[in-house]
Design a protein around this motif. Structure first.
Motif, PDB file in Angstrom:
ATOM      1  N   VAL A  39       0.835  -1.239   0.047  1.00 36.82           N
ATOM      2  CA  VAL A  39       0.095   0.092  -0.053  1.00 36.82           C
ATOM      3  C   VAL A  39       0.936   1.107   0.153  1.00 36.82           C
ATOM      4  O   VAL A  39       1.890   1.302   0.749  1.00 36.82           O
ATOM      5  CB  VAL A  39      -1.007   0.204   1.102  1.00 36.82           C
ATOM      6  N   PRO A  40       0.841   2.256  -0.946  1.00 32.43           N
ATOM      7  CA  PRO A  40       1.471   3.595  -0.948  1.00 32.43           C
ATOM      8  C   PRO A  40       1.415   4.240   0.494  1.00 32.43           C
ATOM      9  O   PRO A  40       0.151   4.322   1.011  1.00 32.43           O
ATOM     10  CB  PRO A  40       0.912   4.357  -1.982  1.00 32.43           C
ATOM     11  N   SER A  41       2.158   4.890   0.884  1.00 31.55           N
ATOM     12  CA  SER A  41       2.086   5.733   2.410  1.00 31.55           C
ATOM     13  C   SER A  41       1.182   6.637   2.213  1.00 31.55           C
ATOM     14  O   SER A  41       0.410   6.824   3.375  1.00 31.55           O
ATOM     15  CB  SER A  41       3.585   5.998   2.533  1.00 31.55           C
ATOM     16  N   ASN A  42       0.910   7.414   0.950  1.00 28.24           N
ATOM     17  CA  ASN A  42       0.140   8.372   1.006  1.00 28.24           C
ATOM     18  C   ASN A  42      -1.370   7.829   1.085  1.00 28.24           C
ATOM     19  O   ASN A  42      -2.270   8.556   1.613  1.00 28.24           O
ATOM     20  CB  ASN A  42       0.193   9.396  -0.145  1.00 28.24           C
ATOM     21  N   GLU A  43      -1.780   6.821   0.715  1.00 30.33           N
ATOM     22  CA  GLU A  43      -2.785   6.201   0.761  1.00 30.33           C
ATOM     23  C   GLU A  43      -3.254   5.556   2.091  1.00 30.33           C
ATOM     24  O   GLU A  43      -4.403   6.001   2.736  1.00 30.33           O
ATOM     25  CB  GLU A  43      -3.097   4.977  -0.339  1.00 30.33           C
ATOM     26  N   VAL A  44      -2.269   5.305   2.846  1.00 27.93           N
ATOM     27  CA  VAL A  44      -2.295   5.068   4.273  1.00 27.93           C
ATOM     28  C   VAL A  44      -2.769   6.115   5.182  1.00 27.93           C
ATOM     29  O   VAL A  44      -3.691   6.193   5.963  1.00 27.93           O
ATOM     30  CB  VAL A  44      -1.249   4.196   4.820  1.00 27.93           C
ATOM     31  N   ILE A  45      -1.918   7.216   4.887  1.00 27.15           N
ATOM     32  CA  ILE A  45      -2.144   8.413   5.518  1.00 27.15           C
ATOM     33  C   ILE A  45      -3.615   8.998   5.318  1.00 27.15           C
ATOM     34  O   ILE A  45      -4.344   9.451   6.203  1.00 27.15           O
ATOM     35  CB  ILE A  45      -1.199   9.524   5.117  1.00 27.15           C
ATOM     36  N   SER A  46      -4.279   9.037   4.302  1.00 28.57           N
ATOM     37  CA  SER A  46      -5.676   9.351   3.908  1.00 28.57           C
ATOM     38  C   SER A  46      -6.327   8.534   4.724  1.00 28.57           C
ATOM     39  O   SER A  46      -7.458   8.967   5.093  1.00 28.57           O
ATOM     40  CB  SER A  46      -5.885   9.211   2.498  1.00 28.57           C
ATOM     41  N   ILE A  47      -6.181   7.282   4.920  1.00 32.06           N
ATOM     42  CA  ILE A  47      -7.111   6.332   5.827  1.00 32.06           C
ATOM     43  C   ILE A  47      -7.158   6.761   7.209  1.00 32.06           C
ATOM     44  O   ILE A  47      -8.177   6.617   7.901  1.00 32.06           O
ATOM     45  CB  ILE A  47      -6.535   4.751   5.523  1.00 32.06           C
ATOM     46  N   ILE A  48      -5.945   7.104   7.549  1.00 31.86           N
ATOM     47  CA  ILE A  48      -5.814   7.318   9.189  1.00 31.86           C
ATOM     48  C   ILE A  48      -6.001   8.976   9.342  1.00 31.86           C
ATOM     49  O   ILE A  48      -6.006   9.197  10.661  1.00 31.86           O
ATOM     50  CB  ILE A  48      -4.242   7.014   9.815  1.00 31.86           C
ATOM     51  N   ARG A  49      -6.459   9.570   8.342  1.00 31.59           N
ATOM     52  CA  ARG A  49      -6.467  11.138   8.550  1.00 31.59           C
ATOM     53  C   ARG A  49      -7.470  11.522   9.724  1.00 31.59           C
ATOM     54  O   ARG A  49      -7.360  12.277  10.489  1.00 31.59           O
ATOM     55  CB  ARG A  49      -6.795  11.831   7.459  1.00 31.59           C
ATOM     56  N   PRO A  50      -8.761  10.671   9.489  1.00 26.18           N
ATOM     57  CA  PRO A  50      -9.801  10.955  10.544  1.00 26.18           C
ATOM     58  C   PRO A  50      -9.389  10.962  12.080  1.00 26.18           C
ATOM     59  O   PRO A  50      -9.550  11.830  12.912  1.00 26.18           O
ATOM     60  CB  PRO A  50     -11.025  10.347  10.359  1.00 26.18           C
ATOM     61  N   ALA A  51      -8.731   9.744  12.107  1.00 27.59           N
ATOM     62  CA  ALA A  51      -8.048   9.307  13.365  1.00 27.59           C
ATOM     63  C   ALA A  51      -7.028  10.695  13.932  1.00 27.59           C
ATOM     64  O   ALA A  51      -6.979  11.003  15.026  1.00 27.59           O
ATOM     65  CB  ALA A  51      -7.408   8.161  13.526  1.00 27.59           C
ATOM     66  N   ILE A  52      -6.337  10.989  13.088  1.00 26.96           N
ATOM     67  CA  ILE A  52      -5.118  11.894  13.230  1.00 26.96           C
ATOM     68  C   ILE A  52      -5.729  13.450  13.550  1.00 26.96           C
ATOM     69  O   ILE A  52      -5.591  13.839  14.669  1.00 26.96           O
ATOM     70  CB  ILE A  52      -4.180  12.113  11.912  1.00 26.96           C
ATOM     71  N   GLU A  53      -6.881  13.730  12.828  1.00 30.26           N
ATOM     72  CA  GLU A  53      -7.784  14.879  13.281  1.00 30.26           C
ATOM     73  C   GLU A  53      -8.404  14.754  14.652  1.00 30.26           C
ATOM     74  O   GLU A  53      -8.372  15.724  15.343  1.00 30.26           O
ATOM     75  CB  GLU A  53      -8.869  15.151  11.933  1.00 30.26           C
ATOM     76  N   ARG A  54      -8.961  13.599  14.976  1.00 29.97           N
ATOM     77  CA  ARG A  54      -9.604  13.715  16.320  1.00 29.97           C
ATOM     78  C   ARG A  54      -8.384  13.653  17.335  1.00 29.97           C
ATOM     79  O   ARG A  54      -8.617  14.364  18.217  1.00 29.97           O
ATOM     80  CB  ARG A  54     -10.250  12.022  16.502  1.00 29.97           C
TER      81      ARG A  54
END
Length: 670
Positions: free
Chosen positions: A244-259
């Motif tokens: 999985v490309p890292s930028n895709e993983v980052i987009s997946i976890i973005r809601p958790a990062i924002e919380r």
């Protein structure tokens, strides 16, 4: 051990023993250990205390320390009585700092040797729950170790990253770990708040685990791989492997990062009075989460360069081995190690009245620290004052205070000590309570002093006068002991008029009336037929007689103009008192001119029935410097030469300028 709290003492002790044995193979026997307590276990509370010092002498160290102790106890009571605390919880005070001293409501640098009406102190006190402390001690004891020092994790990070010189700035420090994110706020040269949010790096790991169906350890490994920026390889619980490309993983976890960013930002603002600090420093392994710094700056409305990750390169006066990576996750552990040496909280045990007390040395510990830990109330350091008594004398309320209590006596190892004296491990402290003050007590004679029997002489006739005194309407002797709320009435028999009536000399009280004309209008004036003298001084019939007075009477058949004018309530002259070249002078300036039957007269002249009295109001000219010579015998100094200068209160003044009561006047020659 979960979130800083030991849940299984035996298991934790086994882990400690394992670590201890590994270290002993390399470094030899170990007996003492420094311990770090989690930030979430620390509680702070502010307290304040104000006392009346109007009747005290200058404030000394003991007075100030007792005041501080009372403020800390108020903070402890505030903590224990808060809605978040249960009745069974108890917190050890591990230290306090003075925020402000106040004298009569105004901030002041220190109270030592000060005097005034009120003295106040505001403190911030820190507390650890007993369960944390006792479980730590129990685990260490099982492992054969003695606690040498205690440090608090968020304080450790602050100490190595934000030295005291930087604490005047409003800065937030965030330590993002696995389960919690610890927060500390600095401002006004001190650490003003600590806080914690119960989410951190594990929140991001769980988001990865849920989305890709990964076992938690594998999700944690995948999260750490994101910092490299390359593609990551993940294997789900079904055994399927994918890249999985890292930028895709980052987009997946973005809601958790924002919380996570929003939770941390909200807590920072709450601790900082509802507003963002000037800057944010972030440490801990969770700080490496991609885009987290940017999200924090957005939530806090700060520029991106005001929110930064701080690694080991930010530490000063620290030498690191080459194999130690400069990672932000090592800041707090290194801070703990340094704090354990530089500013440890030493542990000690003392006894207070045969009760074992454990103390943590944030500073050099004193007797007051031990008394506070033993839950000794500040009021126990003094005996209680006795109850006061309120009575009424001729409808005037009088308060009779009770006796002050005596201070308690403190002994350390048998020797008398003060609350400021330092203590050491193993000391035995005894507190002997002070005696309570006696309740207020007074006799009738104490409150009617001056109203007793007196002997006087009136025109060579001796007379003894006795007052009538009642308590609650009943005549009582002077030896009667008073009770609270007693109502005392003293009927004075000591006036001259009453004495004359007692001697049947009412003939001396007669008056006569004659009529004069004032400014064209007839006025009837009453004249006393007799003038009385007491010990050579003129008195009236309302004069209050004193023991030993010698009263004489003299027939009076004339009245002065001044007496008539005084009776009319008019003012003949203005008067002021000044000093002139060091001499006190009374200066009078006439305001009314007097004529009797058309002839100029003075206040000392006599007036008789039928006389025409006219009063002429003069111009209200102010009293000037020149008027002092009407009241002074001032002579120019002999052999004077040069110029002279007139001064009022050390400032130049003209010869005809006004002067006022209380002025200091001078003539100097230059």
């Amino acid at each position: 051990m979960i979130d800083g709290q030991i849940h299984n003492i035996l298991s934790v002790a086994n882990v400690i023993v394992d670590i201890k044995e590994r270290l002993e193979k390399k470094h030899g026997p170990l007996k003492r250990v420094s311990v770090a307590a989690a930030g979430r276990a620390l509680k702070t509370a502010e307290g304040s205390m104000t006392i009346d010092i109007s009747e005290n002498t200058l404030m000394n160290d003991e007075d100030i320390n007792r005041l501080e102790l009372a403020a800390v106890q108020q903070a402890q009571q505030k903590l224990l009585s808060s809605a978040s605390m249960s009745k069974d919880e108890y917190y050890y005070c591990v230290g306090y700092s003075v925020l402000h001293y106040k004298l009569d409501g105004e901030e002041i640098g220190h109270l030592l040797d000060q005097t005034g009406q009120t003295a106040s102190v505001d403190v911030i006190a820190t507390f650890l729950p007993r369960v944390v402390v006792e479980s730590l001690l129990s685990a260490l004891k099982r492992a054969g170790l003695e606690m040498e020092a205690l440090t608090l994790e968020p304080i450790a990070a602050i100490n190595v990253l934000i030295p005291p010189s930087m604490r005047r700035l409003n800065v937030a420090l965030v330590d993002i770990g696995a389960g919690t994110s610890d927060i500390a706020i600095t401002d006004s040269n001190t650490v003003v708040a600590y806080g914690m949010v119960p989410i951190a790096g594990d929140e991001i790991t769980e988001a990865l685990s849920n989305h890709y169906l990964l076992d938690f350890p594998l999700a944690e490994q995948a999260k750490r791989s994101l910092s490299s920026g390359s593609d990551i390889v993940v294997t789900d619980i079904l055994g399927f492997e994918q890249i999985v490309p890292s930028n895709e993983v980052i987009s997946i976890i973005r809601p958790a990062i924002e919380r996570l960013a929003q939770s941390i930002s909200n807590e920072i603002k709450r601790l900082n009075g509802g507003q963002s600090p000037k800057a944010v420093m972030v440490v801990g392994g969770g700080s490496l989460t991609p885009t987290l710094m940017k999200e924090l700056s957005t939530c806090l409305e700060l520029p991106e360069n005001r929110v930064a990750i701080r690694g080991l390169d930010a530490l000063t006066n620290v030498t690191l081995a080459t194999e130690i990576p400069s990672s932000p996750e090592l800041v707090t552990p290194i801070g703990i190690a340094i704090a354990a040496r530089r500013a440890p909280i030493h542990y000690m045990s003392v006894t207070v009245n045969d009760k074992t007390i454990r103390l943590f040395e944030l500073k050099e510990m004193t007797v007051s620290d031990a008394l506070l830990a033993a839950n000794v109330k500040a009021r126990q350091l003094y005996g209680r004052p006795g109850l006061g008594m309120s009575i009424s004398v001729n409808d005037n309320d009088i308060i009779i205070p009770g006796e002050h209590g005596t201070p308690s006596i403190v002994r350390v190892n048998g020797q008398i000590a003060s609350t400021k004296d330092r203590i050491a491990d193993g000391d035995c402290i005894e507190l002997h309570a002070g005696k309570e003050g006696r309740h207020a007590s007074a006799t009738l004679a104490d409150v009617v002093e001056g109203s007793g029997t007196i002997d006087v002489t009136i025109d060579e006739v001796p007379l003894t006068l006795v007052p009538e005194i009642t308590i609650n309407g009943v005549n009582q002797p002077l030896e009667t002991i008073l009770q609270d709320r007693d109502k005392i009435i003293i009927q004075e028999l000591h006036t001259l008029a009453t004495a004359l009536e007692k001697l049947n000399r009412n003939d001396l009280l007669t008056t006569s009336t004659f009529t004069i004309t004032l400014d064209g209008k007839p006025i009837a004036h009453t004249v006393k037929s007799v003038e009385f003298m007491a010990n050579g001084t003129v008195i009236g019939t309302s004069y209050l007689l004193k023991n030993g007075d010698n009263i004489t009477s003299e027939k009076k058949d004339k009245l002065t103009i001044g007496e008539v004018i005084n009776h009319l309530g008019k003012k003949l002259a203005d008067e002021i008192t000044v000093t002139f070249n060091g001499e006190t002078l009374l200066i009078q300036k006439q305001r009314i001119a007097i004529t009797v039957n058309g002839q100029q007269a003075s206040a000392k002249d006599f007036i008789k029935a039928g006389d025409q009295l006219d009063l002429i109001t003069l111009q209200a000219d102010p009293i000037r410097f020149s008027d002092i010579f009407t009241s002074s015998d001032y002579q120019l100094p002999k052999n004077t030469s040069g110029n002279y200068q007139l001064l009022r209160n050390a400032s130049p003044i003209g010869f005809n300028e006004p002067i006022f009561g209380g002025d200091a006047l001078e003539i100097i020659f230059t």
